[in-house]
Scaffold this motif. Structure first.
Motif, PDB file in Angstrom:
ATOM      1  N   MET A 289      -4.377   5.642   7.257  1.00  0.00           N
ATOM      2  CA  MET A 289      -5.549   5.848   6.430  1.00  0.00           C
ATOM      3  C   MET A 289      -6.644   4.911   6.889  1.00  0.00           C
ATOM      4  SD  MET A 289      -4.116   4.050   2.972  1.00  0.00           S
ATOM      5  CE  MET A 289      -2.404   3.946   3.436  1.00  0.00           C
TER       6      MET A 289
ATOM      7  N   VAL B  15      -6.198  -0.885   2.928  1.00  0.00           N
ATOM      8  CA  VAL B  15      -6.775   0.256   3.637  1.00  0.00           C
ATOM      9  C   VAL B  15      -7.500  -0.249   4.875  1.00  0.00           C
ATOM     10  CG1 VAL B  15      -8.461   2.134   3.504  1.00  0.00           C
ATOM     11  CG2 VAL B  15      -7.016   1.615   1.527  1.00  0.00           C
TER      12      VAL B  15
ATOM     13  N   LEU C  48     -11.300  -2.571   0.002  1.00  0.00           N
ATOM     14  CA  LEU C  48     -10.409  -1.862   0.915  1.00  0.00           C
ATOM     15  C   LEU C  48      -9.305  -2.774   1.430  1.00  0.00           C
ATOM     16  CD1 LEU C  48     -13.098   0.208   2.837  1.00  0.00           C
ATOM     17  CD2 LEU C  48     -11.528   1.029   1.070  1.00  0.00           C
TER      18      LEU C  48
ATOM     19  N   VAL D 141     -10.762   4.620  -2.037  1.00  0.00           N
ATOM     20  CA  VAL D 141      -9.320   4.476  -2.293  1.00  0.00           C
ATOM     21  C   VAL D 141      -8.822   5.659  -3.124  1.00  0.00           C
ATOM     22  CG1 VAL D 141      -7.567   3.083  -3.478  1.00  0.00           C
ATOM     23  CG2 VAL D 141      -9.285   1.962  -2.035  1.00  0.00           C
TER      24      VAL D 141
ATOM     25  N   LEU E  88      -1.191   4.476  -2.454  1.00  0.00           N
ATOM     26  CA  LEU E  88      -2.522   4.089  -2.937  1.00  0.00           C
ATOM     27  C   LEU E  88      -2.716   4.510  -4.381  1.00  0.00           C
ATOM     28  CD1 LEU E  88      -5.061   4.699  -0.035  1.00  0.00           C
ATOM     29  CD2 LEU E  88      -4.178   2.544  -0.916  1.00  0.00           C
TER      30      LEU E  88
END
Length: 162
Positions: free
Chosen positions: A1, A28, A23, A125, A135
């Motif tokens: 991702m 992420v 993030l 997200v 997530l």
């Protein structure tokens, strides 16, 4: 991702870094670029056109003033774009907000508040959480913690009264 964060100029970084923090906190991956819709339009087209092939699943586009960056990127990619209006000296960012939110039919750009970088990160997200259950679980925990923190503040403020 992976999230692509694009800002129109280096001066936008003070706002953008708040999205980066969100993030990072959620684990992420992201890449941050400086690409101007007006000064480097071919670079904007290349970035957006190649986003999907480069593993980018959501784009956050931060720009001030005319703030066409998000719309230009959205025109060249099927990847969702989140517009982040940056407060500038002109109209306190209202010009940026209106430039981003008033997109023509067929080229949607999700838009957060002026300088709303944290929400841009959280929205990215949430978009990714459709595909990545881990997530989704982290987002549920984030919201539960936020509620818990507010309830604790309320209890402190009200002396424990319900």
């Amino acid at each position: 991702m992976k999230v692509g964060i694009v800002m129109g100029s280096k001066s936008d970084y003070g706002t953008v870094e708040k999205a980066e923090k969100i993030l990072k906190d959620f684990g992420v991956e992201y890449e941050t670029r400086i690409i101007s819709a007006h000064r480097t339009p071919r670079a904007a087209e290349r970035f957006a056109s190649g986003a999907e092939e480069n593993g980018i699943e959501v784009i956050i586009a931060a720009a001030g003033k005319a703030a066409h960056l998000g719309g230009v990127l959205a025109a060249f990619t099927p990847v969702p774009v989140i517009g982040l209006p940056v407060k500038s000296s002109t109209m306190d960012g209202l010009d940026s907000l209106l430039s981003i939110v008033q997109m023509p039919k067929g080229i949607p750009v999700a838009t957060v508040a002026i300088d709303g970088a944290e929400n841009a990160g959280l929205l990215a997200v949430q978009m990714l959480s459709i595909k990545y259950p881990e997530l989704r679980n982290k987002m549920k925990a984030y919201k539960a913690k936020m509620e818990e923190d507010i309830m604790a503040l309320d209890a402190e403020f009200n002396g424990g009264k319900q």
